[in-house]
Design a protein around this motif. Sequence first.
Motif, PDB file in Angstrom:
ATOM      1  N   ALA A 163       6.901   0.888 -13.774  1.00  0.00           N
ATOM      2  CA  ALA A 163       7.924   0.721 -14.805  1.00  0.00           C
ATOM      3  C   ALA A 163       8.048  -0.744 -15.212  1.00  0.00           C
ATOM      4  O   ALA A 163       8.377  -1.055 -16.345  1.00  0.00           O
ATOM      5  CB  ALA A 163       9.272   1.229 -14.315  1.00  0.00           C
ATOM      6  N   ASP A 164       7.762  -1.652 -14.284  1.00  0.00           N
ATOM      7  CA  ASP A 164       7.853  -3.080 -14.581  1.00  0.00           C
ATOM      8  C   ASP A 164       6.531  -3.653 -15.079  1.00  0.00           C
ATOM      9  O   ASP A 164       6.511  -4.647 -15.793  1.00  0.00           O
ATOM     10  CB  ASP A 164       8.259  -3.863 -13.316  1.00  0.00           C
ATOM     11  CG  ASP A 164       9.689  -3.599 -12.913  1.00  0.00           C
ATOM     12  OD1 ASP A 164      10.328  -2.717 -13.510  1.00  0.00           O
ATOM     13  OD2 ASP A 164      10.167  -4.269 -11.991  1.00  0.00           O
ATOM     14  N   THR A 204      -0.723   4.580  -1.185  1.00  0.00           N
ATOM     15  CA  THR A 204      -1.548   5.747  -1.515  1.00  0.00           C
ATOM     16  C   THR A 204      -2.343   6.168  -0.289  1.00  0.00           C
ATOM     17  O   THR A 204      -2.381   5.454   0.712  1.00  0.00           O
ATOM     18  CB  THR A 204      -2.534   5.417  -2.647  1.00  0.00           C
ATOM     19  OG1 THR A 204      -3.274   4.258  -2.256  1.00  0.00           O
ATOM     20  CG2 THR A 204      -1.806   5.165  -3.950  1.00  0.00           C
ATOM     21  N   VAL A 236       0.836  -1.204   0.000  1.00  0.00           N
ATOM     22  CA  VAL A 236       0.000   0.000   0.000  1.00  0.00           C
ATOM     23  C   VAL A 236       0.871   1.255   0.000  1.00  0.00           C
ATOM     24  O   VAL A 236       1.815   1.377   0.783  1.00  0.00           O
ATOM     25  CB  VAL A 236      -0.930   0.010   1.229  1.00  0.00           C
ATOM     26  CG1 VAL A 236      -1.764   1.280   1.250  1.00  0.00           C
ATOM     27  CG2 VAL A 236      -1.821  -1.230   1.192  1.00  0.00           C
ATOM     28  N   ALA A 258       3.545   5.055  -8.412  1.00  0.00           N
ATOM     29  CA  ALA A 258       5.003   5.017  -8.389  1.00  0.00           C
ATOM     30  C   ALA A 258       5.515   4.315  -7.137  1.00  0.00           C
ATOM     31  O   ALA A 258       4.945   4.469  -6.050  1.00  0.00           O
ATOM     32  CB  ALA A 258       5.565   6.442  -8.451  1.00  0.00           C
ATOM     33  N   GLY A 259       6.586   3.545  -7.288  1.00  0.00           N
ATOM     34  CA  GLY A 259       7.281   3.001  -6.129  1.00  0.00           C
ATOM     35  C   GLY A 259       6.830   1.628  -5.672  1.00  0.00           C
ATOM     36  O   GLY A 259       6.820   1.353  -4.466  1.00  0.00           O
ATOM     37  N   GLY A 260       6.503   0.728  -6.613  1.00  0.00           N
ATOM     38  CA  GLY A 260       5.968  -0.564  -6.215  1.00  0.00           C
ATOM     39  C   GLY A 260       7.000  -1.669  -6.075  1.00  0.00           C
ATOM     40  O   GLY A 260       8.210  -1.441  -6.133  1.00  0.00           O
ATOM     41  N   TYR A 261       6.471  -2.881  -5.882  1.00  0.00           N
ATOM     42  CA  TYR A 261       7.311  -4.075  -5.778  1.00  0.00           C
ATOM     43  C   TYR A 261       7.952  -4.402  -7.114  1.00  0.00           C
ATOM     44  O   TYR A 261       7.385  -4.116  -8.169  1.00  0.00           O
ATOM     45  CB  TYR A 261       6.445  -5.291  -5.411  1.00  0.00           C
ATOM     46  CG  TYR A 261       6.061  -5.446  -3.975  1.00  0.00           C
ATOM     47  CD1 TYR A 261       5.810  -4.359  -3.165  1.00  0.00           C
ATOM     48  CD2 TYR A 261       5.908  -6.712  -3.431  1.00  0.00           C
ATOM     49  CE1 TYR A 261       5.425  -4.534  -1.838  1.00  0.00           C
ATOM     50  CE2 TYR A 261       5.531  -6.898  -2.110  1.00  0.00           C
ATOM     51  CZ  TYR A 261       5.287  -5.796  -1.319  1.00  0.00           C
ATOM     52  OH  TYR A 261       4.912  -5.971  -0.025  1.00  0.00           O
ATOM     53  N   ARG A 262       9.101  -5.037  -7.073  1.00  0.00           N
ATOM     54  CA  ARG A 262       9.558  -5.750  -8.259  1.00  0.00           C
ATOM     55  C   ARG A 262       8.793  -7.067  -8.330  1.00  0.00           C
ATOM     56  O   ARG A 262       8.343  -7.582  -7.312  1.00  0.00           O
ATOM     57  CB  ARG A 262      11.053  -6.056  -8.164  1.00  0.00           C
ATOM     58  CG  ARG A 262      11.908  -4.822  -8.266  1.00  0.00           C
ATOM     59  CD  ARG A 262      13.353  -5.221  -8.397  1.00  0.00           C
ATOM     60  NE  ARG A 262      13.524  -5.950  -9.633  1.00  0.00           N
ATOM     61  CZ  ARG A 262      14.277  -7.043  -9.768  1.00  0.00           C
ATOM     62  NH1 ARG A 262      14.947  -7.522  -8.737  1.00  0.00           N
ATOM     63  NH2 ARG A 262      14.378  -7.650 -10.930  1.00  0.00           N
ATOM     64  N   GLU A 314       5.725  -2.252  -9.389  1.00  0.00           N
ATOM     65  CA  GLU A 314       6.240  -0.992  -9.903  1.00  0.00           C
ATOM     66  C   GLU A 314       5.726  -0.753 -11.336  1.00  0.00           C
ATOM     67  O   GLU A 314       5.889  -1.626 -12.193  1.00  0.00           O
ATOM     68  CB  GLU A 314       7.776  -1.065  -9.910  1.00  0.00           C
ATOM     69  CG  GLU A 314       8.492   0.006 -10.686  1.00  0.00           C
ATOM     70  CD  GLU A 314       8.178   1.406 -10.195  1.00  0.00           C
ATOM     71  OE1 GLU A 314       7.910   1.549  -8.991  1.00  0.00           O
ATOM     72  OE2 GLU A 314       8.174   2.340 -11.019  1.00  0.00           O
TER      73      GLU A 314
END
Lengths: 319, 319, 319, 319, 319, 319
Positions: free
Chosen positions: E244-245, E199, E197, E254-258, E242
């Motif tokens: 981006a992934d 947000t 979590v 923004a800023g999630g798990y790989r 994440e």
Amino acid sequence: MTAPIRPGLGALGLPSADLGVVLAGELTADAVVLGLPFDAGVPGVPGQRHGPEIFRKLSPTHGWSVAEDGALGGVIDPVTRGPVLSGRRVFDVGDLGSVPIDPRIGRGTYYKTLTRLSEQLAGAGTIPVFIGGDHSLSAPAATGAAAVHGPLRFLCFDAHCDFSARPMPDATDITHADFLGHLFQTGTISDAELYGVRTYLPADCGPLPEALRCAYPYEPEASATDRYDRPTYLSIDLDVIEPADFPATGHPEAGGYRLRELLAAVEHVCRTRRVVAVDIVEALQDDGENRATSATVSALVMTCLRALLEHPRERETTE
Amino acid sequence: MTAPIRPGLGALGLPSADLGVVLAGELTADAVVLGLPFDAGVPGVPGQRHGPEIFRKLSPTHGWSVAEDGALGGVIDPVTRGPVLSGRRVFDVGDLGSVPIDPRIGRGTYYKTLTRLSEQLAGAGTIPVFIGGDHSLSAPAATGAAAVHGPLRFLCFDAHCDFSARPMPDATDITHADFLGHLFQTGTISDAELYGVRTYLPADCGPLPEALRCAYPYEPEASATDRYDRPTYLSIDLDVIEPADFPATGHPEAGGYRLRELLAAVEHVCRTRRVVAVDIVEALQDDGENRATSATVSALVMTCLRALLEHPRERETTE
Amino acid sequence: MTAPIRPGLGALGLPSADLGVVLAGELTADAVVLGLPFDAGVPGVPGQRHGPEIFRKLSPTHGWSVAEDGALGGVIDPVTRGPVLSGRRVFDVGDLGSVPIDPRIGRGTYYKTLTRLSEQLAGAGTIPVFIGGDHSLSAPAATGAAAVHGPLRFLCFDAHCDFSARPMPDATDITHADFLGHLFQTGTISDAELYGVRTYLPADCGPLPEALRCAYPYEPEASATDRYDRPTYLSIDLDVIEPADFPATGHPEAGGYRLRELLAAVEHVCRTRRVVAVDIVEALQDDGENRATSATVSALVMTCLRALLEHPRERETTE
Amino acid sequence: MTAPIRPGLGALGLPSADLGVVLAGELTADAVVLGLPFDAGVPGVPGQRHGPEIFRKLSPTHGWSVAEDGALGGVIDPVTRGPVLSGRRVFDVGDLGSVPIDPRIGRGTYYKTLTRLSEQLAGAGTIPVFIGGDHSLSAPAATGAAAVHGPLRFLCFDAHCDFSARPMPDATDITHADFLGHLFQTGTISDAELYGVRTYLPADCGPLPEALRCAYPYEPEASATDRYDRPTYLSIDLDVIEPADFPATGHPEAGGYRLRELLAAVEHVCRTRRVVAVDIVEALQDDGENRATSATVSALVMTCLRALLEHPRERETTE
Amino acid sequence: MTAPIRPGLGALGLPSADLGVVLAGELTADAVVLGLPFDAGVPGVPGQRHGPEIFRKLSPTHGWSVAEDGALGGVIDPVTRGPVLSGRRVFDVGDLGSVPIDPRIGRGTYYKTLTRLSEQLAGAGTIPVFIGGDHSLSAPAATGAAAVHGPLRFLCFDAHCDFSARPMPDATDITHADFLGHLFQTGTISDAELYGVRTYLPADCGPLPEALRCAYPYEPEASATDRYDRPTYLSIDLDVIEPADFPATGHPEAGGYRLRELLAAVEHVCRTRRVVAVDIVEALQDDGENRATSATVSALVMTCLRALLEHPRERETTE
Amino acid sequence: MTAPIRPGLGALGLPSADLGVVLAGELTADAVVLGLPFDAGVPGVPGQRHGPEIFRKLSPTHGWSVAEDGALGGVIDPVTRGPVLSGRRVFDVGDLGSVPIDPRIGRGTYYKTLTRLSEQLAGAGTIPVFIGGDHSLSAPAATGAAAVHGPLRFLCFDAHCDFSARPMPDATDITHADFLGHLFQTGTISDAELYGVRTYLPADCGPLPEALRCAYPYEPEASATDRYDRPTYLSIDLDVIEPADFPATGHPEAGGYRLRELLAAVEHVCRTRRVVAVDIVEALQDDGENRATSATVSALVMTCLRALLEHPRERETTE
């Protein structure tokens, strides 16, 4: 008469206010967000001037309530179950200049104006969060802060070591890739810590100052014992992030931080150092990535604001 | 002693040579390709400085043979079965300045240098093909050509009408979006034809000169009868192309030319007008599109060179 | 009291106004732009609900002046040298509903509300330009217009023939892929012309009405002689455009129109037919393409508005 | 016993059948679609082996009915209101070989097998539509057809003139960039028409045969008077299309056809020439473009099949 | 008579079977994969209905052998050198409904059908792995499981805390962003653990239940001592990763798990908790990302299946 | 006479030299970079032949000084403040063959030439860093090294276990997906350690050798005690990296290493093992990703060179 506060119209849904009102002392601010749409310090890939516009246009709105004096409320963090920035006064005070850029305003003028602004905000006890723009902006922004706080520590996340020992007495002598030389030469900063560095320098850049330390990882426990009593300028060059995660920057370097690592490091810095100003620089216009750019900058801004403003006591104690 | 020609090392596999050698008259050139890595005329989206670098790095190599005096050979066109640019002398003479840009060189200096260069090339009877860079560069380039040829016709493919009637006596008063005002005010150009225009102007831009004509389609048969005897500056702003086909530009406008339409129009202009200089401007750095950018610029350069140099008699006759 | 007009706050920099004020007759409008953030008519690829948001957020601002009564001014077309929409009153009246969608509002309710709105605008002599949303919205929008104008001609640009002969008496029986069946069955439309069609139908769709004509090219001169006296609903499904030029749609089909072809056809329709309402539908959310989506919709809206409002005399004459 | 037909399991929803059954004469086919997953003729950018897989996996399904003898039905064209390929027998007969490619099968073996297959299909009066694979496959495919029909005309859409005069007696001497030399040298083709050509050849490619004609535009009316009585091999190299519209090819060249232009030209060829075989070659694997690749190939296949099979009388008459 | 098993035709190359056969008890299954092509619980960005289709179409095929009773074999893990899912019976039982969605089926009906299905599978001791679809589907799926197992623990990986305290007695009152309120209000779940979590919530969402715990990191060792004896519903909202992934989701943060972190956490949960059902939700259609989407879902499904089915003893022991 | 060294013309700005000069012993090299533009070992997705071209064309230039004997200097690392590769002699010796590939050179010939080259370099004490090309190239490269050093340990980072037990006595029997079988069967390698493995094998691949160990994480401290005295071949298949971070490879697998993790692991291997040769393989041509591909390969090459050449003493000691 109450100073004019415009709820919900700033980035992140923050209230917006006029910078002049804040500088005039009519509105007390714990922190302000100020855009710097400027990239004339870049000899290579430009476009950083669009950073503030992208951040503002696409940042999420957090649904704040705003009291008459600008105090925030209305948002909770489900992890802590507690309020977010409750009672703090943070305003988006717009941009210094605009895009399209007025071609009549020279580099020197822009830097001088920013220096003066930064000094005024420091004098008022307001923490500025500057949204660049290119990295050369750190020079005038730090110069203004140092006029109030004295020589600063410069703590920076960056893929590059932006240093050269060649003489650069004037702000217009710098570029975004060597401005640290200017800051050391003018005595604006007493020392610098750079994290995320993963590129080389030409040997003819001159000798690196002893007080300039570069590392890749940020290791919370490895800090010097005197760290808490130094006024610190925090600078975040977005190219510290892995290019696969943040491609919209001009000089990407393979092998960077994940955003999550950067957020953790930034939060630690803001909780344990005496941070007096922050900048977040080097985002580029890139249609396909603008939403991601804004999300990343938004996460960094919120992390800084919360770490700086929600725990003032902890910070005083540690000093 | 023979002037130093470096076969195969220029863009498109053309021979490269030093600009100084050409200017000194030691090497006779029918045409030269000259890069202009400059974008300080852009208040909006910059990055045009990378145009020459992208063009050169990724342009196709056509496998020319090069005679001792630089005359080209060795390439045929399967459509005509005839040779391409055979016997013509075309050199890539490098860039005016470089990227990273030297921050010590001001806008005025760059424009003045380009004006002088353009004049020297015009004096030597060499047709320059300038690879921008931003569109403001057309102003100094045309000024230099007009010093030799007298007032020019400015024939331009562009999505925008880059005009303002506000006074702009000096080259540093212009931007890439209004430089035509300067060219009319200084008498550098006598008239202008713009094709591909599909945007509006604010009414306060001032009255458009009678001699400035805008249209969307280029219609070969609709030209004025006096067209062949006028020295003409051909300027190609790449945003005239449909953004879906050429996205790598700063101010894309929906509904543009296909590249094929543009090539046909440019070929017609080069065959029927007295073109004394050409520029191709406003390509941006965009990693995903760089190869397409170079391919487009390459096709335009080859079309111009062939239409200008392979049919000299036809052009003289029509004059 | 003057009705509240908010200059510059609408899409394309148009003045915004409240829909209620227009419907109440307090503000006379030649045309309005109304967003329809709705995609519950789509069984396949949804996301059309974001169309109005994308159009508004990224549309260019044309710098209009706005008179007290809302009359536009201040913009010129460099091609014609004449003013654009000068003296016309066009307002962005916002969206019917919003995103996130309120889950308590059913499909039937939305269609009914739109039908009523469309009827009210038709009654007031205001031409609505609906920004979808999915193509099923044409059904209620046309139904409302037909209540005032009588049975309509439905002139549509679309890659698909959205028809089925199965009974669909109620608006909730339709999808975006077969709503024409409903419009014929209810007598809302008397005939339909579809251009850009390039897909097949299953034979079990039932017999196509004689009055439904499909073609790929739009040929201005081939129109029926009675065309000018029929009230016409113009519907533009964006998938009529070549997917390479407009990928952000749910059911792209290879081999479509270029935007420029579509603009020319739409302009001809608006100048020669008695168009009483327009919709532009089927744009999807797609981060990488949002700017292009907005540019395309913006160009279509401006073309419609100018062709419909700048030449009223020509249209009356031809009728 | 009825030959095994598998309705709906082929590309485009066509029935699939085993190639052996067709070759054995147990199943009469008007045309077959045959994949050629092979790219060993490519010295530059490979990956064409994935063409058939991409086409099949993502082609649209047209919902055919299939009679016991394989005759198609159930699909109508809303433009003509008539049935599509009704009564024709077209089968997807799978691929010649597979991906992953068996490393034990050499180039020569593959070419020989294809030659034999092509000859057998020609003998059976079945028109093959080959889905490549790289362009060198045209050589064995045409060789097989010529064994039955005699020397062929080679009508080709291509950005490049794939010719060299160097001796290449064996199929393994060719590449996808020069195989026309082999076809002329072996007498397989008597002449060649290439459309869409827009690149140069090195002069040392040797003299172009008189019977090899290159042009950019395909002009229907400009054909030779003898064209209808010549057996013709139609080859479509997808790089003839503008790269902005079809990027997924190995050697894209700026300034190509729109798909719509190509479809019109191909349709004209198939209606007016005696086409005995078709190939569609040079699509590449590219995750982001696979859907568009399949849509483009699908449109070409349907255009060929309809033009060849729906109007046999017209073709006979014109011969 | 043996129940019909179709080897190799399901996602991941698993055998497919009819859901009815499993529900009727004719085929015993340790686990089933069931697609839920549904996104009517989404007020914002829809398209989740395509999740199952994307997963199936592009998932890798692992080359299982399948015994007569459906027991798997034939695949080994080179890391452990041991067999994968050997002897386990796992079937792909297709989708509940299809895309295009039948517009006559309402939300309530879909949720009720899923609830009943989930209850039947729970009754049969079969672990369902639901492939969404939007996150609101967790509500009916958990409701069905709780009817057999009693109140559940809801363990969820998610960027958002999908909670609101407003009354929502009926399943149709929920959205994908607040369904946890419904599950607490109906007593379906006794407590919830949310990981990832990052947000905020509006303060007016009402008080968070004590039993709802949110955190960013999943820390294996920090679990409560009672964790093993509680029936647990595992829900994986793909936006926990994440952006981006994994960009193909509707509300990226923004800023999630790989993915690797998520796989490790999910494996730990499946090995140490009494997981009775799993869902994987919120993947969107996105042409450029479909292959990555399928690969990510495939990795999650395989991790869950192996952790749940290969170590039953370990799980029983810890209970 | 001094051997010809061309400063600055190689990849990474390294000096380039002719391979023949190094092999002839005229130039002593600590390490060489050698491109292998070859992908005929790939039955699936080809294009690896472009790896060396992409690496060279876009690698960063580090601004080395080069002494007469080729010793490097002039670059410092700001983290250590020390010189980089100072005094080491590293040359870019070009490619073995070229693209376009000469179709007359067979697979076997290429493998044999590489084997011989690898043996010669091993004999000269030069560490080769091979830039692929496809993974099958590891087989001949290792075979050549083993001819000098004896049976090797094969330490590999790879998403896949490239093994099959089927007999493959000859190099042409292998593919890039099973070549380890060949290396074990020929006794070229005594054992293998694979890290990053995350895919399955078909059970019929045959029994895995005891000496073949697969794992996902590389754990420095877990190595066998004998590890330092074994000559080791280090092979880096770029698909070990997470596809979101490195998409330009043919067989991406979800859940891989971050580049930073890989760099750390590779550095540890190079510092603690007796590495005698390195390869970096399986990068694909992909216009949108070429810059990232080159950056990733560049980082790996620099990490290997520094770890191998800057700390020779440490390595000897540990042996």
